[in-house]
Design a protein around this motif. Structure first.
Motif, PDB file in Angstrom:
ATOM      1  N   SER A 113       1.294  -1.417   0.435  1.00  8.96           N
ATOM      2  CA  SER A 113       0.175   0.066  -0.179  1.00  8.96           C
ATOM      3  C   SER A 113       1.062   0.836   0.383  1.00  8.96           C
ATOM      4  CB  SER A 113      -0.887  -0.029   1.734  1.00  8.96           C
ATOM      5  OG  SER A 113      -1.439   1.598   0.916  1.00  8.96           O
ATOM      6  N   ASP A 114       0.555   2.178  -0.823  1.00  6.97           N
ATOM      7  CA  ASP A 114       1.102   3.697  -0.915  1.00  6.97           C
ATOM      8  C   ASP A 114       1.195   4.139   1.108  1.00  6.97           C
ATOM      9  OD1 ASP A 114       1.456   3.217  -3.006  1.00  6.97           O
ATOM     10  OD2 ASP A 114       0.336   4.969  -3.869  1.00  6.97           O
ATOM     11  N   ILE A 115       0.282   3.626   1.602  1.00  6.35           N
ATOM     12  CA  ILE A 115      -0.176   4.863   2.782  1.00  6.35           C
ATOM     13  C   ILE A 115      -0.410   3.401   4.153  1.00  6.35           C
ATOM     14  CG2 ILE A 115      -1.548   5.581   4.400  1.00  6.35           C
ATOM     15  CD1 ILE A 115      -3.014   7.066   1.966  1.00  6.35           C
ATOM     16  N   LYS A 116       1.088   3.865   4.962  1.00 11.39           N
ATOM     17  CA  LYS A 116       0.968   2.451   6.532  1.00 11.39           C
ATOM     18  C   LYS A 116      -0.205   2.880   6.979  1.00 11.39           C
ATOM     19  CE  LYS A 116       4.175   0.300   9.298  1.00 11.39           C
ATOM     20  NZ  LYS A 116       5.309   1.125   9.964  1.00 11.39           N
ATOM     21  N   ILE A 117      -1.054   2.201   7.280  1.00 14.10           N
ATOM     22  CA  ILE A 117      -2.617   2.710   8.362  1.00 14.10           C
ATOM     23  C   ILE A 117      -1.633   2.433   9.681  1.00 14.10           C
ATOM     24  CG2 ILE A 117      -4.756   1.841   9.830  1.00 14.10           C
ATOM     25  CD1 ILE A 117      -4.583   3.372   6.269  1.00 14.10           C
TER      26      ILE A 117
END
Lengths: 76, 351
Positions: free
Chosen positions: B206-210
């Protein structure tokens, strides 16, 4: 905490969340008369104090009584 | 990069073979050549490099005498002039991890590349992780050999002054920096690719680490409100007109401020404004700033004796787009002040 979008703080685990009016006027409503507006702010503040005195074990929403039903005039 | 690089290694008393917790007050020492896991490091470097010196210290000593320890590390770096510093790996040992990151910082300040390794939530990463290169590890020292291989790979790249790529590519704990890049496929296509991979149970990045949010236990209720001092904290960015402290909004929000409201019954339009640009601020700025900070209502309750008093200063943060780590730091700062000033309750107005 007082929030205009209570689902957000409740979803990340804030314990005592009080429903505010709107993002642009969290603790009052400019479409009300000055007296009603002060009364609304006081109700929100009292609800916050009530929340502070309430035992909670999970994120809990506290709603001030009798929000205005009228659509605010500035909403456009 | 020289054909064979000179490596200085930092380890703690345990890995130096001096002792365990009983020896954690051991002052910092410097020896030539490798010790303990440094021997494996030296062996694995092969003809690419040599461990020329080892610095070791008791875990307590290093962090308790931080100035002395860092000074001695600096002396060693100036004496041996290594091309690379390797610290640890420290696994999940907090004080050791902290010492490793301080060694790496000292090296960086002298322009010497440095690499360490530890678990992602080690105190060292939490304190200094943004400034240094840390290979993420597990907690098991039996993984030492493979971790040393990975620290060598990243260390050699750093020593060669090659550009370091994204954390996930070059194997280090993310620094939280985002860079704009151009991808071959448009965002919508990539989103569909990821959704398909997710549905099919295939790996994807994913581009964003949650982030996972902290779980905090609810504080107990207030027993006697009439004896309670209540503070107000707003995230609407309410500041004196003209914004004298230069509060920035959105992702630039980095600091909390406080303003004296002793004897003030209501905020006036002439004196206060909101510098939050994440919403239409004109109601706060041209109708009533108290909507963001219900001071008149709290003053009324104070006069009635419902609460003991409104705290003499209110706190202000600009909330929109503020990163969670910054918000945590600001929250900690405000909380420390509230405890110091004997405030028992806070109402947070969050827009």
């Amino acid at each position: 905490m007082i929030s205009a979008l209570p689902s957000v703080p409740l979803s990340v685990g804030a314990h005592r969340v009080i429903k505010g009016v709107r993002v642009e006027h969290l603790c009052g409503d400019p479409s009300l008369s000055p007296e009603q507006d002060s009364e609304l702010m006081l109700r929100i503040a009292r609800t916050a104090l009530k929340a502070l005195q309430t035992e909670v074990t999970e994120p809990t929403l506290f709603e001030p009584a009798q929000f205005t039903e009228k659509e605010p005039a500035h909403a456009h | 990069m020289p054909a064979e690089i000179r490596v200085l290694h930092y380890i703690n008393q345990f890995f130096a073979g001096i002792g365990g917790e009983d020896a954690n007050d051991l002052p910092i020492e410097i020896r030539e050549g490798p010790i303990g896991p440094g021997r494996l490091l030296d062996q694995k470097l092969g003809d690419r490099g040599t461990v020329i010196a080892t610095v070791f210290s008791g875990d307590n000593y290093f962090v308790e005498e931080e100035d002395v320890s860092v000074g001695k590390v600096r002396d060693a770096l100036e004496r041996f002039k290594p091309d690379l510093v390797v610290a640890g790996p420290a696994f999940d040992a907090g004080r050791y991890g902290l010492a490793c990151t301080l060694v790496c910082q000292a090296a960086s300040e002298l322009g010497i590349p440095a690499v360490t390794g530890m678990v992602e939530d080690n105190a060292g990463v939490l304190a200094n992780g943004k400034d240094i290169y840390t290979v993420p590890t597990g907690e098991n020292p039996a993984d030492m050999a493979s971790i040393i291989d990975r620290m060598i790979a990243l260390g050699l790249k750093l020593a060669s002054k090659e550009a370091i790529g994204p954390a996930v590519v070059d194997d280090y704990i993310p620094h939280g920096i985002r860079r704009e890049v151009i991808r071959e496929k448009a965002g919508a296509e990539r989103a569909v690719d990821m959704a398909l991979a997710l549905a099919l149970g295939k790996p994807f990045i994913s581009d964003i680490k949650i982030r996972q949010y902290d779980v905090v236990t609810a504080p107990p209720p207030i027993q006697n409100m009439a004896e309670t001092t209540v503070a107000l904290l707003t995230t609407a960015g309410i500041v004196p007109r003209g914004n004298p402290d230069g509060q920035r909004d959105g992702a630039g929000a980095r600091k909390w401020v406080s303003y004296d409201i002793e004897g003030v019954n209501a905020l006036t339009l002439g004196e206060w404004e909101s510098v939050h640009s994440g919403f239409k601020g004109y109601i706060y700025n041209s109708v009533n700033p108290n909507y963001a900070l219900p001071l008149p209502a709290l003053r009324g309750l104070e006069a009635l004796g419902v609460i003991k008093k409104v705290h003499n200063e209110f706190f202000s943060i600009v909330g929109g787009g503020c990163p969670v780590t910054e918000a945590q730091q600001m929250g900690r700062g405000v909380a420390e002040r509230l405890v110091r000033d004997g405030v028992q309750a806070v109402i947070l107005e969050s827009t």
